[in-house]
Motif scaffolding. Structure first.
Motif, short mmCIF file in Angstrom:
data_model
loop_
_atom_site.label_atom_id
_atom_site.label_comp_id
_atom_site.label_asym_id
_atom_site.label_seq_id
_atom_site.Cartn_x
_atom_site.Cartn_y
_atom_site.Cartn_z
N PRO A 51 -20.63 94.77 -14.78
CA PRO A 51 -20.13 94.21 -16.03
C PRO A 51 -18.71 93.65 -15.91
CG PRO A 51 -21.22 96.30 -16.45
CD PRO A 51 -21.10 96.15 -14.95
N ALA A 54 -18.97 90.26 -14.28
CA ALA A 54 -19.50 89.27 -15.21
C ALA A 54 -18.40 88.79 -16.16
CB ALA A 54 -20.68 89.84 -15.99
N LEU A 55 -17.58 89.72 -16.66
CA LEU A 55 -16.48 89.36 -17.54
C LEU A 55 -15.47 88.50 -16.78
CD1 LEU A 55 -15.01 89.57 -20.23
CD2 LEU A 55 -14.05 91.75 -19.45
N ARG A 89 -20.63 88.82 -21.14
CA ARG A 89 -20.75 89.88 -20.15
C ARG A 89 -22.02 90.69 -20.39
NH1 ARG A 89 -17.47 95.07 -21.16
NH2 ARG A 89 -19.11 95.08 -22.67
#
Length: 97
Positions: A51, A54-55, A89
């Motif tokens: 995560p 992704a952010l 995200r």
């Protein structure tokens, strides 16, 4: 109670647990995996590394867009706030990669 026999029992389904389970499974051994959470994947999949990446990727794409001279005239058309980045995200987190 049903009794089962396993050659290997692996505790945790993070990257280490996945590797530990795959090696004997590939040689035909019976493997059981124990996980404390409802979904497999471990901390890096659900609240850590993936995560976060992704952010970071979404933020990097936005920064690249804003720096690119090709898009200077269209920047005012796109408004992105932090909650938008968090939603992106979540869409690209576990199960959506």
């Amino acid at each position: 109670m049903t009794q089962r026999e396993f050659d290997t029992i692996v505790i945790g389904t993070g990257p280490g647990g996945e590797g530990a389970a795959m090696k004997p499974a590939k040689t035909g051994r019976r493997v059981a995996v124990v996980e404390a959470h409802q979904a497999v994947g471990g901390g890096c999949t659900h609240w850590g590394t993936i995560p976060s990446k992704a952010l970071r990727h979404s933020i990097q794409m936005l920064a690249d867009y804003r720096r690119n001279p090709l898009f200077q005239r269209t920047q005012h058309q796109i408004e992105v706030e932090f909650p938008d980045l968090l939603r992106a995200r979540q869409r690209h987190g576990p199960g959506h990669l």
